[in-house]
Design a protein around this motif. Structure first.
Motif, PDB file in Angstrom:
ATOM      1  N   VAL A   3     -13.906  12.921 -30.029  1.00  0.00           N
ATOM      2  CA  VAL A   3     -14.859  11.874 -29.639  1.00  0.00           C
ATOM      3  C   VAL A   3     -15.684  12.328 -28.430  1.00  0.00           C
ATOM      4  O   VAL A   3     -16.909  12.200 -28.423  1.00  0.00           O
ATOM      5  CB  VAL A   3     -14.126  10.553 -29.317  1.00  0.00           C
ATOM      6  CG1 VAL A   3     -15.100   9.490 -28.842  1.00  0.00           C
ATOM      7  CG2 VAL A   3     -13.354  10.062 -30.536  1.00  0.00           C
ATOM      8  N   ARG A   4     -15.000  12.872 -27.433  1.00  0.00           N
ATOM      9  CA  ARG A   4     -15.699  13.293 -26.210  1.00  0.00           C
ATOM     10  C   ARG A   4     -16.740  14.371 -26.500  1.00  0.00           C
ATOM     11  O   ARG A   4     -17.875  14.302 -26.039  1.00  0.00           O
ATOM     12  CB  ARG A   4     -14.703  13.802 -25.175  1.00  0.00           C
ATOM     13  CG  ARG A   4     -13.964  12.703 -24.470  1.00  0.00           C
ATOM     14  CD  ARG A   4     -13.406  13.169 -23.119  1.00  0.00           C
ATOM     15  NE  ARG A   4     -12.416  12.204 -22.687  1.00  0.00           N
ATOM     16  CZ  ARG A   4     -11.120  12.305 -23.019  1.00  0.00           C
ATOM     17  NH1 ARG A   4     -10.684  13.340 -23.703  1.00  0.00           N
ATOM     18  NH2 ARG A   4     -10.279  11.381 -22.630  1.00  0.00           N
ATOM     19  N   GLU A   5     -16.322  15.383 -27.252  1.00  0.00           N
ATOM     20  CA  GLU A   5     -17.250  16.477 -27.565  1.00  0.00           C
ATOM     21  C   GLU A   5     -18.427  15.992 -28.407  1.00  0.00           C
ATOM     22  O   GLU A   5     -19.561  16.404 -28.191  1.00  0.00           O
ATOM     23  CB  GLU A   5     -16.520  17.596 -28.330  1.00  0.00           C
ATOM     24  CG  GLU A   5     -15.729  18.506 -27.426  1.00  0.00           C
ATOM     25  CD  GLU A   5     -15.256  19.764 -28.151  1.00  0.00           C
ATOM     26  OE1 GLU A   5     -14.540  20.543 -27.515  1.00  0.00           O
ATOM     27  OE2 GLU A   5     -15.588  19.955 -29.347  1.00  0.00           O
ATOM     28  N   THR A   6     -18.145  15.108 -29.355  1.00  0.00           N
ATOM     29  CA  THR A   6     -19.205  14.601 -30.226  1.00  0.00           C
ATOM     30  C   THR A   6     -20.185  13.748 -29.421  1.00  0.00           C
ATOM     31  O   THR A   6     -21.400  13.849 -29.601  1.00  0.00           O
ATOM     32  CB  THR A   6     -18.589  13.793 -31.387  1.00  0.00           C
ATOM     33  OG1 THR A   6     -17.718  14.662 -32.114  1.00  0.00           O
ATOM     34  CG2 THR A   6     -19.650  13.256 -32.313  1.00  0.00           C
ATOM     35  N   LEU A   7     -19.655  12.949 -28.523  1.00  0.00           N
ATOM     36  CA  LEU A   7     -20.511  12.145 -27.650  1.00  0.00           C
ATOM     37  C   LEU A   7     -21.435  13.057 -26.827  1.00  0.00           C
ATOM     38  O   LEU A   7     -22.628  12.777 -26.675  1.00  0.00           O
ATOM     39  CB  LEU A   7     -19.626  11.294 -26.733  1.00  0.00           C
ATOM     40  CG  LEU A   7     -20.310  10.279 -25.833  1.00  0.00           C
ATOM     41  CD1 LEU A   7     -21.131   9.282 -26.647  1.00  0.00           C
ATOM     42  CD2 LEU A   7     -19.276   9.535 -24.993  1.00  0.00           C
ATOM     43  N   GLN A   8     -20.891  14.153 -26.318  1.00  0.00           N
ATOM     44  CA  GLN A   8     -21.708  15.111 -25.557  1.00  0.00           C
ATOM     45  C   GLN A   8     -22.813  15.698 -26.430  1.00  0.00           C
ATOM     46  O   GLN A   8     -23.956  15.823 -25.989  1.00  0.00           O
ATOM     47  CB  GLN A   8     -20.839  16.241 -24.999  1.00  0.00           C
ATOM     48  CG  GLN A   8     -20.086  15.845 -23.737  1.00  0.00           C
ATOM     49  CD  GLN A   8     -19.059  16.895 -23.326  1.00  0.00           C
ATOM     50  OE1 GLN A   8     -19.021  17.994 -23.876  1.00  0.00           O
ATOM     51  NE2 GLN A   8     -18.223  16.564 -22.362  1.00  0.00           N
ATOM     52  N   ARG A   9     -22.462  16.054 -27.674  1.00  0.00           N
ATOM     53  CA  ARG A   9     -23.464  16.609 -28.585  1.00  0.00           C
ATOM     54  C   ARG A   9     -24.583  15.605 -28.825  1.00  0.00           C
ATOM     55  O   ARG A   9     -25.764  15.951 -28.794  1.00  0.00           O
ATOM     56  CB  ARG A   9     -22.836  16.966 -29.938  1.00  0.00           C
ATOM     57  CG  ARG A   9     -21.976  18.192 -29.919  1.00  0.00           C
ATOM     58  CD  ARG A   9     -21.400  18.485 -31.300  1.00  0.00           C
ATOM     59  NE  ARG A   9     -22.404  18.979 -32.239  1.00  0.00           N
ATOM     60  CZ  ARG A   9     -22.145  19.243 -33.529  1.00  0.00           C
ATOM     61  NH1 ARG A   9     -20.934  19.047 -34.018  1.00  0.00           N
ATOM     62  NH2 ARG A   9     -23.098  19.689 -34.320  1.00  0.00           N
ATOM     63  N   LEU A  10     -24.206  14.354 -29.060  1.00  0.00           N
ATOM     64  CA  LEU A  10     -25.202  13.313 -29.326  1.00  0.00           C
ATOM     65  C   LEU A  10     -26.095  13.089 -28.099  1.00  0.00           C
ATOM     66  O   LEU A  10     -27.311  12.991 -28.225  1.00  0.00           O
ATOM     67  CB  LEU A  10     -24.505  12.003 -29.707  1.00  0.00           C
ATOM     68  CG  LEU A  10     -24.340  11.738 -31.214  1.00  0.00           C
ATOM     69  CD1 LEU A  10     -23.524  12.820 -31.888  1.00  0.00           C
ATOM     70  CD2 LEU A  10     -23.739  10.380 -31.460  1.00  0.00           C
ATOM     71  N   ASN A  11     -25.460  13.016 -26.939  1.00  0.00           N
ATOM     72  CA  ASN A  11     -26.237  12.798 -25.717  1.00  0.00           C
ATOM     73  C   ASN A  11     -27.195  13.955 -25.460  1.00  0.00           C
ATOM     74  O   ASN A  11     -28.334  13.747 -25.030  1.00  0.00           O
ATOM     75  CB  ASN A  11     -25.310  12.594 -24.515  1.00  0.00           C
ATOM     76  CG  ASN A  11     -24.584  11.250 -24.580  1.00  0.00           C
ATOM     77  OD1 ASN A  11     -24.991  10.341 -25.287  1.00  0.00           O
ATOM     78  ND2 ASN A  11     -23.487  11.132 -23.849  1.00  0.00           N
ATOM     79  N   ARG A  12     -26.714  15.167 -25.735  1.00  0.00           N
ATOM     80  CA  ARG A  12     -27.561  16.361 -25.574  1.00  0.00           C
ATOM     81  C   ARG A  12     -28.795  16.273 -26.469  1.00  0.00           C
ATOM     82  O   ARG A  12     -29.872  16.701 -26.093  1.00  0.00           O
ATOM     83  CB  ARG A  12     -26.748  17.606 -25.944  1.00  0.00           C
ATOM     84  CG  ARG A  12     -26.835  18.684 -24.903  1.00  0.00           C
ATOM     85  CD  ARG A  12     -26.011  19.935 -25.123  1.00  0.00           C
ATOM     86  NE  ARG A  12     -25.275  20.065 -26.348  1.00  0.00           N
ATOM     87  CZ  ARG A  12     -23.946  20.171 -26.416  1.00  0.00           C
ATOM     88  NH1 ARG A  12     -23.215  20.118 -25.320  1.00  0.00           N
ATOM     89  NH2 ARG A  12     -23.343  20.332 -27.573  1.00  0.00           N
ATOM     90  N   ASP A  13     -28.603  15.692 -27.648  1.00  0.00           N
ATOM     91  CA  ASP A  13     -29.724  15.554 -28.591  1.00  0.00           C
ATOM     92  C   ASP A  13     -30.549  14.292 -28.317  1.00  0.00           C
ATOM     93  O   ASP A  13     -31.455  13.964 -29.075  1.00  0.00           O
ATOM     94  CB  ASP A  13     -29.200  15.501 -30.034  1.00  0.00           C
ATOM     95  CG  ASP A  13     -28.671  16.845 -30.507  1.00  0.00           C
ATOM     96  OD1 ASP A  13     -28.819  17.844 -29.778  1.00  0.00           O
ATOM     97  OD2 ASP A  13     -28.094  16.901 -31.611  1.00  0.00           O
ATOM     98  N   GLY A  14     -30.202  13.575 -27.259  1.00  0.00           N
ATOM     99  CA  GLY A  14     -30.986  12.406 -26.871  1.00  0.00           C
ATOM    100  C   GLY A  14     -30.537  11.097 -27.508  1.00  0.00           C
ATOM    101  O   GLY A  14     -31.215  10.087 -27.370  1.00  0.00           O
ATOM    102  N   TRP A  15     -29.378  11.109 -28.195  1.00  0.00           N
ATOM    103  CA  TRP A  15     -28.896   9.877 -28.819  1.00  0.00           C
ATOM    104  C   TRP A  15     -28.030   9.083 -27.853  1.00  0.00           C
ATOM    105  O   TRP A  15     -27.342   9.645 -27.009  1.00  0.00           O
ATOM    106  CB  TRP A  15     -28.057  10.187 -30.074  1.00  0.00           C
ATOM    107  CG  TRP A  15     -28.844  10.820 -31.166  1.00  0.00           C
ATOM    108  CD1 TRP A  15     -28.760  12.111 -31.593  1.00  0.00           C
ATOM    109  CD2 TRP A  15     -29.855  10.207 -31.974  1.00  0.00           C
ATOM    110  NE1 TRP A  15     -29.647  12.336 -32.620  1.00  0.00           N
ATOM    111  CE2 TRP A  15     -30.329  11.180 -32.872  1.00  0.00           C
ATOM    112  CE3 TRP A  15     -30.404   8.922 -32.019  1.00  0.00           C
ATOM    113  CZ2 TRP A  15     -31.331  10.916 -33.809  1.00  0.00           C
ATOM    114  CZ3 TRP A  15     -31.397   8.657 -32.954  1.00  0.00           C
ATOM    115  CH2 TRP A  15     -31.846   9.648 -33.830  1.00  0.00           C
ATOM    116  N   ARG A  16     -28.072   7.791 -28.031  1.00  0.00           N
ATOM    117  CA  ARG A  16     -27.265   6.878 -27.239  1.00  0.00           C
ATOM    118  C   ARG A  16     -26.628   5.883 -28.208  1.00  0.00           C
ATOM    119  O   ARG A  16     -27.290   5.410 -29.134  1.00  0.00           O
ATOM    120  CB  ARG A  16     -28.207   6.144 -26.270  1.00  0.00           C
ATOM    121  CG  ARG A  16     -27.547   5.380 -25.164  1.00  0.00           C
ATOM    122  CD  ARG A  16     -28.609   4.854 -24.184  1.00  0.00           C
ATOM    123  NE  ARG A  16     -29.659   4.054 -24.865  1.00  0.00           N
ATOM    124  CZ  ARG A  16     -29.511   2.799 -25.258  1.00  0.00           C
ATOM    125  NH1 ARG A  16     -28.365   2.165 -25.071  1.00  0.00           N
ATOM    126  NH2 ARG A  16     -30.505   2.137 -25.844  1.00  0.00           N
TER     127      ARG A  16
END
Ligand code: MG
Length: 131
Positions: A78-91
């Motif tokens: 979950v943590r890593e996926t959240l980082q990936r999403l945030n990096r791509d500009g998703w919230r």
């Protein structure tokens, strides 16, 4: 842009395993069987997040053939996926989780699980639902 992801996962209960659900360790005679800690709730959430962002699925991201993930804490996914999403500009706007389980009874666990998921996803508890 607003996108929606759907995640799904199934694990069977078996003896000699701890029961981890939604990041909570639950006292129970049986636990979920799997390569990681088999936290079916966190796997489904990870799967939904990846899907919403068009990043494939949890099997692509965290293959169960990879020894790094043996018995690992699924909050890593979950943590890593959240980082990936945030990096791509998703919230994340909200997360809605359905648990199908013959046991244990989910009722007494729902509030704690909701809180745990909210902390893990860095969301307000009102943005997380468990049923
Ligand atoms: Mg799984």
């Amino acid at each position: 842009m607003f996108r929606v992801g759907i995640g799904h996962d199934t694990h069977r209960l078996g003896p000699g395993r701890p029961l981890i659900l939604g990041g909570l360790k639950i006292e129970h005679p049986r636990g979920l069987v799997g390569h990681s800690d088999a936290d079916v709730v966190l796997h489904a959430v990870t799967d939904a997040l990846l899907g919403a962002a068009g990043l494939g699925d949890i099997g692509d991201a965290y293959p169960d053939t990879d020894p790094r993930y043996r018995d690992c804490d699924s909050s890593l996914f979950v943590r890593e996926t959240l980082q990936r999403l945030n990096r791509d500009g998703w919230r994340i706007a909200n997360v809605d989780v359905i648990v199908f389980a013959q046991e244990p009874k989910l009722g007494p666990l729902k509030a704690r699980m909701r809180q745990q998921l909210a902390e893990l996803l860095r969301l307000d508890v009102q943005a997380v639902n468990v049923k």
